[in-house]
Design a protein around this motif. Sequence first.
Motif, short mmCIF file in Angstrom:
data_model
loop_
_atom_site.label_atom_id
_atom_site.label_comp_id
_atom_site.label_asym_id
_atom_site.label_seq_id
_atom_site.Cartn_x
_atom_site.Cartn_y
_atom_site.Cartn_z
N PHE A 200 -18.58 -30.33 6.52
CA PHE A 200 -18.74 -29.12 5.72
C PHE A 200 -20.13 -28.57 5.94
CE2 PHE A 200 -20.29 -32.74 3.38
CZ PHE A 200 -21.47 -32.30 2.81
N LYS A 201 -20.33 -27.33 5.54
CA LYS A 201 -21.66 -26.73 5.51
C LYS A 201 -22.06 -26.60 4.05
CE LYS A 201 -22.49 -24.33 9.73
NZ LYS A 201 -23.53 -23.47 10.22
N LEU A 202 -23.30 -26.94 3.75
CA LEU A 202 -23.79 -26.79 2.39
C LEU A 202 -23.87 -25.30 2.07
CD1 LEU A 202 -24.93 -28.15 -0.13
CD2 LEU A 202 -27.19 -28.01 0.92
N SER A 203 -23.25 -24.91 0.95
CA SER A 203 -23.22 -23.50 0.59
C SER A 203 -23.97 -23.26 -0.71
CB SER A 203 -21.78 -23.02 0.47
OG SER A 203 -21.13 -23.70 -0.58
N VAL A 204 -24.13 -22.01 -1.03
CA VAL A 204 -24.87 -21.60 -2.23
C VAL A 204 -24.25 -22.16 -3.50
CG1 VAL A 204 -25.61 -19.59 -3.57
CG2 VAL A 204 -25.74 -19.53 -1.10
N ASP A 205 -22.94 -22.37 -3.50
CA ASP A 205 -22.32 -22.88 -4.73
C ASP A 205 -22.74 -24.32 -5.02
OD1 ASP A 205 -20.74 -24.65 -3.22
OD2 ASP A 205 -18.86 -23.66 -3.71
N GLY A 206 -23.26 -25.04 -4.03
CA GLY A 206 -23.81 -26.37 -4.25
C GLY A 206 -22.81 -27.44 -4.60
N SER A 207 -21.53 -27.17 -4.41
CA SER A 207 -20.51 -28.13 -4.84
C SER A 207 -20.62 -29.46 -4.10
CB SER A 207 -19.12 -27.53 -4.65
OG SER A 207 -18.88 -27.23 -3.31
N ARG A 208 -21.27 -29.49 -2.97
CA ARG A 208 -21.40 -30.76 -2.24
C ARG A 208 -22.85 -31.13 -1.97
NH1 ARG A 208 -16.45 -30.84 2.03
NH2 ARG A 208 -14.81 -30.83 0.47
N TYR A 209 -23.74 -30.60 -2.77
CA TYR A 209 -25.17 -30.86 -2.54
C TYR A 209 -25.51 -32.34 -2.58
CZ TYR A 209 -30.18 -31.12 -3.18
OH TYR A 209 -31.51 -31.46 -3.06
N LYS A 210 -24.99 -33.06 -3.55
CA LYS A 210 -25.31 -34.48 -3.69
C LYS A 210 -24.88 -35.26 -2.44
CE LYS A 210 -25.45 -37.47 -7.66
NZ LYS A 210 -24.83 -37.77 -8.94
N LEU A 211 -23.70 -34.99 -1.95
CA LEU A 211 -23.21 -35.64 -0.73
C LEU A 211 -24.04 -35.22 0.48
CD1 LEU A 211 -21.15 -37.35 0.83
CD2 LEU A 211 -19.67 -35.32 0.91
N GLU B 217 -19.28 -18.60 -14.61
CA GLU B 217 -18.55 -17.59 -13.83
C GLU B 217 -17.46 -18.25 -12.98
OE1 GLU B 217 -17.55 -13.81 -12.53
OE2 GLU B 217 -18.90 -14.40 -14.15
N GLN B 218 -17.77 -19.39 -12.37
CA GLN B 218 -16.78 -20.09 -11.55
C GLN B 218 -15.62 -20.59 -12.41
OE1 GLN B 218 -19.48 -22.84 -9.59
NE2 GLN B 218 -19.07 -21.84 -7.64
N PHE B 219 -15.92 -21.11 -13.60
CA PHE B 219 -14.86 -21.57 -14.50
C PHE B 219 -13.93 -20.40 -14.86
CE2 PHE B 219 -17.52 -25.33 -15.79
CZ PHE B 219 -16.59 -26.29 -15.45
N PRO C 2 -8.77 -31.09 -9.74
CA PRO C 2 -10.00 -31.42 -9.00
C PRO C 2 -10.91 -30.21 -8.76
CG PRO C 2 -8.13 -32.53 -8.01
CD PRO C 2 -7.58 -31.57 -9.04
N ASN C 3 -10.34 -29.00 -8.78
CA ASN C 3 -11.19 -27.81 -8.61
C ASN C 3 -12.25 -27.74 -9.68
OD1 ASN C 3 -9.79 -26.97 -6.36
ND2 ASN C 3 -8.43 -25.64 -7.52
N PHE C 4 -11.89 -28.07 -10.91
CA PHE C 4 -12.88 -28.05 -12.00
C PHE C 4 -13.91 -29.14 -11.83
CE2 PHE C 4 -9.55 -25.64 -14.21
CZ PHE C 4 -10.30 -24.54 -14.57
N LYS C 5 -13.46 -30.32 -11.44
CA LYS C 5 -14.40 -31.41 -11.21
C LYS C 5 -15.37 -31.06 -10.09
CE LYS C 5 -14.65 -36.33 -10.27
NZ LYS C 5 -14.95 -36.72 -8.95
N ASN C 6 -14.87 -30.45 -9.03
CA ASN C 6 -15.70 -30.12 -7.87
C ASN C 6 -16.70 -29.01 -8.14
OD1 ASN C 6 -14.52 -32.07 -6.29
ND2 ASN C 6 -12.98 -30.69 -5.45
#
Length: 156
Positions: free
Chosen positions: A33-44, A130-132, A147-151
């Motif tokens: 993946f590419k890290l995006s502005v939404d930061g959903s995978r920043y920790k990983l 806003e995402q919610f 899982p969308n909410f968790k992510n």
Amino acid sequence: MSIPTDSYAAMGSTPSAKKLAFALTNVYSQFNFKLSVDGSRYKLWRKIFMDMCKGAKVYGHIIGKSKPTTDDDEDWHSIDSRIKSWFYTTCDASLLQIISSDDCTAKDLWDNLSEFFLNNKMSRMLQLQEQFRNTKKGSSNITEFCPNFKNLNNGK
């Protein structure tokens, strides 16, 4: 990581940070993946990137322990540029526009990412709200939808 350390071991020498940093090719293959502005995978992303830097013996560049000995320290600047290219390969262009500048170092990019994703609580809260609001179930079933909410908040 595809660092050919076996060839160095056979020669009886320990590879330098410069050799390891430049031997590390196809960095993007470490990430799916590419890290995006939404930061959903920043920790990983952060974990993989740190491990990659430690493996290449350049971790000091992103935490600030490694500094150029002079203004024209070519080896240091060469390694730092290589690390910056790893950011460019693994981060989305819109995120890079936010965190980078013309004269930034790998440490600057690292710090700017941390600031953007970890120390930006109020704007992050507004972004998550806003995402919610905009997350729709659509035709997905409950096991796909939940899982969308968790992510949304992974990595924060």
